[in-house]
Design a protein around this motif. Structure first.
Motif, PDB file in Angstrom:
ATOM      1  N   LEU A  26      -6.810   2.039   6.350  1.00  0.00           N
ATOM      2  CA  LEU A  26      -6.440   1.264   4.961  1.00  0.00           C
ATOM      3  C   LEU A  26      -7.209  -0.103   5.262  1.00  0.00           C
ATOM      4  N   PRO A  27      -7.629  -0.545   3.903  1.00  0.00           N
ATOM      5  CA  PRO A  27      -8.080  -1.923   3.954  1.00  0.00           C
ATOM      6  C   PRO A  27      -7.282  -3.097   4.156  1.00  0.00           C
ATOM      7  N   ILE A  28      -7.835  -4.200   4.609  1.00  0.00           N
ATOM      8  CA  ILE A  28      -7.033  -5.393   4.371  1.00  0.00           C
ATOM      9  C   ILE A  28      -7.023  -6.064   3.413  1.00  0.00           C
ATOM     10  N   TYR A  29      -5.948  -6.483   2.532  1.00  0.00           N
ATOM     11  CA  TYR A  29      -5.658  -6.641   1.404  1.00  0.00           C
ATOM     12  C   TYR A  29      -5.550  -8.471   1.311  1.00  0.00           C
TER      13      TYR A  29
ATOM     14  N   SER B  36      -1.084  -4.313   2.222  1.00  0.00           N
ATOM     15  CA  SER B  36      -1.178  -4.180   3.474  1.00  0.00           C
ATOM     16  C   SER B  36       0.217  -4.184   4.400  1.00  0.00           C
TER      17      SER B  36
ATOM     18  N   PRO C  35     -10.481   5.074   1.365  1.00  0.00           N
ATOM     19  CA  PRO C  35     -10.977   4.746   2.862  1.00  0.00           C
ATOM     20  C   PRO C  35      -9.920   5.329   4.034  1.00  0.00           C
TER      21      PRO C  35
ATOM     22  N   TRP D  56      -2.467  -5.242   9.258  1.00  0.00           N
ATOM     23  CA  TRP D  56      -3.504  -4.260   9.284  1.00  0.00           C
ATOM     24  C   TRP D  56      -3.567  -4.066  11.037  1.00  0.00           C
TER      25      TRP D  56
END
Length: 399
Positions: free
Chosen positions: A32-35, A68, A29, A253
């Motif tokens: 950065l994705p939200i974990y 995150s 991605p 995030w």
């Protein structure tokens, strides 16, 4: 084999196997994705043992680490040139952790007297309950600082730009004194940020932040951070996980998003604040302006030595005529400049230290610190500076 029930399929579809597929993908991605996962699963016990032992990379439980929070810690460390960082649920959580990781019952802390009110309250009333004594001393007086340090002093604590008087201290000189006596030097760099000052490069051992303020910068998250060398970070990580005040993945995030523009924002905040300070300094309804970037400030020379490109941040304070009545009138007469008990968003705001951030100070302590009932603290935002000045000028006419 019979087909599993819908309820079971809904619970498990798109779970572990998809996560493994994503992790092994050759594309990643852009953002950065939200974990948002509290726990992480393992295929077997040896895999878990390997992560705990440090022999394999992985995550166990988000109170300890989370992708995150790891990501935003990496950004913070890069900004300050630190070995590492830890992010917390609030600035106070970060500050308290930095202290309790370095003192025990019978120890002593030396602090400058003008601090964020919550920290002052913690030092004045909480630490003594656990057998830790705190001495407040003017750090501009190096002899007084040296005299205050005892054999059991473990921590010397101050702020880069003090709240709310905007005092700037000689951090390299204070660091020398602290280290000569075997003390850790902890600096709250919230008002400055790494885009204005970098205390670790000036001798600080640990730097703390309320990331709620400029590091977040958009008035939409609560958080805190500690930055230091690898040894200190490793020592404090135990307390970090033990007390559980870790930043959540969504806040991490948001903070990572905000840090991408920190340098640009602080440049504009600083430029705007200087223009507003210069306007207020000349206004007959203002008794005194506190901003280290002013030519009249006793700290101007020090800012040139210590601060990035002469920036002094977006915070300033001013004593308004007629004391509490004058301050209250100015607050009431402003329109877009809102009265809020915080700071450092994109829009200009006013705070009233005596009524909000420094409410924990006794009247005697407030007077000794130089905080008056007519003193307002301004967080200068990213608007056009002329528009900020025009609104303040109109409001001051009513004072």
């Amino acid at each position: 084999m019979n087909e599993k029930h819908m309820r079971t399929r809904l619970v498990h579809a798109g779970e572990n196997e998809l996560a493994k597929k994503i992790a092994s993908s050759v594309s990643v991605p852009k953002v950065l994705p939200i974990y948002m996962s509290s726990v992480f699963s393992f295929d077997d016990v040896p895999s878990l043992d390997a992560v705990y032992a440090g022999d394999a990379s992985g995550y166990v439980y988000s109170r300890m680490t989370n992708p995150s929070t790891d990501a935003v810690e990496e950004i913070l460390a890069a900004a300050e040139g630190a070995d590492g960082a830890l992010v917390f649920a609030s600035g106070m959580a970060a500050i308290v952790t930095s202290i309790i990781a370095n003192v025990k019952s019978g120890d002593h802390v030396v602090s400058s007297p003008v601090l964020y009110g919550g920290v002052y309250d913690y030092f004045k009333h909480e630490l003594p309950r656990f057998g830790v004594e705190v001495t407040f001393v003017d750090f501009e007086d190096m002899d007084a600082l040296k005299a205050a340090i005892r054999p059991n002093t473990k921590v010397v604590y101050t702020e880069t730009i003090s709240n709310p008087l905007m005092e700037v201290l000689n951090l390299p000189e204070i660091a020398k004194v602290a280290h000569a006596h075997g003390c850790k030097f902890i600096v709250d760099n919230t008002f400055a940020t790494p885009a204005v000052a970098q205390p670790l490069k000036m001798g600080a051992d640990i730097v703390v932040y309320s990331t709620t303020k400029y590091l977040g910068g958009h008035s939409d998250l609560i958080g805190g951070a500690i930055l230091s060398n690898a040894e200190n970070i490793n020592e404090m990580h135990r307390y970090f996980t033990l007390y559980g005040a870790i930043m959540g993945p969504f806040e991490a995030w948001l903070l990572a998003r905000s840090l991408r523009t920190l340098d640009l924002r602080m440049k504009q905040h600083s430029e705007n604040a200087l223009k507003v300070a210069q306007f207020l300094e000349k206004h007959p309804k203002v008794e005194r302006v506190y901003y280290p970037g002013l030519d009249s400030s006793p700290y101007k020379a020090l800012t040139k030595e210590m601060f990035v490109e002469g920036r002094c941040g977006g915070m300033l304070s001013a004593d308004i005529v007629n004391g509490e009545a004058g301050a209250s009138t100015l607050i009431k007469e402003c329109s877009t400049i809102k009265f809020v008990p915080s700071l450092a968003g994109v829009s200009t705001t006013i705070s009233y230290p005596a009524k909000t951030s420094h409410r924990a100070y006794s009247p005697e302590d407030m007077k000794a610190a130089g905080i008056s009932m007519g003193q307002l603290r301004f967080s200068i935002g990213l608007e056009e500076a002329d528009d900020i000045i025009a609104e303040l000028e109109k409001a001051l006419e009513k004072v």
